[in-house]
Design an enzyme around this catalytic site. Structure first.
Site, PDB file in Angstrom:
ATOM      1  CG  ASP A 163      -1.530  -8.153   2.491  1.00  0.00           C
ATOM      2  OD1 ASP A 163      -0.980  -7.040   2.640  1.00  0.00           O
ATOM      3  OD2 ASP A 163      -2.389  -8.581   3.281  1.00  0.00           O
ATOM      4  CB  SER A 164       2.066  -7.682   5.260  1.00  0.00           C
ATOM      5  OG  SER A 164       0.729  -7.349   5.597  1.00  0.00           O
ATOM      6  CB  CYS A 198      -0.008  -4.644   1.071  1.00  0.00           C
ATOM      7  SG  CYS A 198       0.674  -4.024   2.613  1.00  0.00           S
ATOM      8  CD  GLU A 202      -0.097  -0.123  18.952  1.00  0.00           C
ATOM      9  OE1 GLU A 202      -0.859   0.529  19.683  1.00  0.00           O
ATOM     10  OE2 GLU A 202       1.042  -0.496  19.287  1.00  0.00           O
ATOM     11  CB  CYS A 235      -5.524  -1.678   6.215  1.00  0.00           C
ATOM     12  SG  CYS A 235      -4.741  -3.254   6.652  1.00  0.00           S
ATOM     13  CG  HIS A 277      -5.036  -7.447   7.137  1.00  0.00           C
ATOM     14  ND1 HIS A 277      -3.957  -7.086   6.363  1.00  0.00           N
ATOM     15  CD2 HIS A 277      -4.738  -8.667   7.652  1.00  0.00           C
ATOM     16  CE1 HIS A 277      -3.040  -8.054   6.418  1.00  0.00           C
ATOM     17  NE2 HIS A 277      -3.493  -9.012   7.189  1.00  0.00           N
TER      18      HIS A 277
HETATM   19  N1  DGL Z   1      -2.767  -5.415   4.513  1.00  0.00           N
HETATM   20  C1  DGL Z   1      -1.862  -4.357   4.756  1.00  0.00           C
HETATM   21  C2  DGL Z   1      -2.406  -3.044   4.168  1.00  0.00           C
HETATM   22  O1  DGL Z   1      -3.232  -3.032   3.280  1.00  0.00           O
HETATM   23  C3  DGL Z   1      -1.332  -4.053   6.120  1.00  0.00           C
HETATM   24  C4  DGL Z   1      -1.172  -4.985   7.238  1.00  0.00           C
HETATM   25  C5  DGL Z   1       0.175  -4.860   7.948  1.00  0.00           C
HETATM   26  O2  DGL Z   1       0.349  -3.998   8.825  1.00  0.00           O
HETATM   27  O3  DGL Z   1       1.025  -5.649   7.572  1.00  0.00           O
HETATM   28  O4  DGL Z   1      -1.974  -2.001   4.558  1.00  0.00           O
END
Ligand code: DGL
Length: 270
Positions: free
Chosen positions: A14-15, A78, A149, A195, A197
């Site tokens: 993931d990021s 992600c 955002e 997302c 997160h």
């Molecule tokens: N966890 C990432 C997702 O599922 C995104 C977070 C980011 O913007 O890096 O989209």
């Protein structure tokens, strides 16, 4: 792919730390596996990069990680990346991949009011891929795309023990809640967490939501997909192992190190 008889090596990418919400579900199904979790924190947040930048960053990086860790399977945990790079990855590397894309189909299938919001990064909600999912699976639902955002950054900050105000989270989720006064006359009853997160903030989101909705987290379904590709766990498997890698090279602070520990039941190498 053929089931692997040895304890598989699974690379979760993931990021940042959002992939942990997918990782913890996979561990439940394959407690015998060896895990490498890679957070591309040097390039976080992906939601703020262009499509070309993300493809140019992620495709070679995954190639390097495959060469280094020789995984049996790679999970791109992600949405911002998966909605762009899965085809490139599958064309370039022979390892099986599992991606994470907005759960629009199950959300629309279960919505009673037929009013669904998709909460993702600004990148994910702009993707052609996401628009096609809506075209193919919205059925009769009215689907609102909400590009947050800062929500992924707020989730990261929370895991690192920083103070995040309720107002900041409430402001990000507010556009998901449409009442009967506009659109199809019905109130939103389902929000897709598009997302990885965002489930990290589910407690706060439940408390701050102006009314009760179903929050759709696809992580258990992603884990089942991993399980179906790898087969059942090895009954006499070794203890699970996980190592966490951060592309920035920074070690997790003590609060984060504590958060990472229970993500795997045995010893965690950070
Ligand atoms: N966890 C990432 C997702 O599922 C995104 C977070 C980011 O913007 O890096 O989209």
């Amino acid at each position: 792919m053929a089931f692997v008889s040895h304890a598989p090596t699974i690379l979760v990418f993931d990021s940042g730390l959002g992939g942990l919400t997918v990782f913890r579900e996979i561990v439940k199904l394959r407690p015998d596996a060896r895990y490498t979790y890679v957070a591309d924190d040097a390039y976080f947040p992906y939601g703020q990069h262009t499509e070309d930048e993300i493809i140019a960053r992620v495709v070679p990086l995954i190639g390097d990680l495959i060469a280094e860790h020789r995984p049996d399977l790679v999970v791109i945990a992600c949405n911002t990346a998966s909605t762009l790079v899965m085809t490139h990855l599958r064309e370039t590397y022979s390892v099986p991949f599992v991606g994470t894309v907005p759960a629009i189909k199950p959300a629309c299938a279960s919505s009673k009011t037929k009013r669904v919001s998709v909460l993702g990064t600004r990148g994910t909600v702009k993707r052609e891929y996401t628009k096609k999912l809506i075209a193919d699976f919205a059925q009769s639902c009215d689907v609102t795309l909400v590009g947050a955002e800062n929500l992924a950054s707020l989730a990261e900050a929370t895991l690192r023990g920083e103070q995040v105000s309720d107002e900041a989270i409430a402001a990000e989720i507010a556009p998901c809640f449409l009442d009967g006064q506009n659109g199809n006359g019905a109130r939103t009853d389902t929000v897709v967490l598009a997302c990885t997160h965002y489930p990290l903030l589910i407690g706060q989101m439940l408390a701050l939501a102006p009314w009760t909705v179903d929050w759709i987290d696809p992580a258990p379904a992603i884990a089942r997909r991993v399980g179906s590709l790898l087969g059942p766990p090895n009954a006499h498997g070794e203890e699970p192992e996980a190592q966490f890698r951060f592309t920035s090279g920074q070690a997790p602070n003590p609060v984060l190190a504590k958060v990472l520990k229970p993500f795997i039941c045995a010893s965690v190498a950070t």
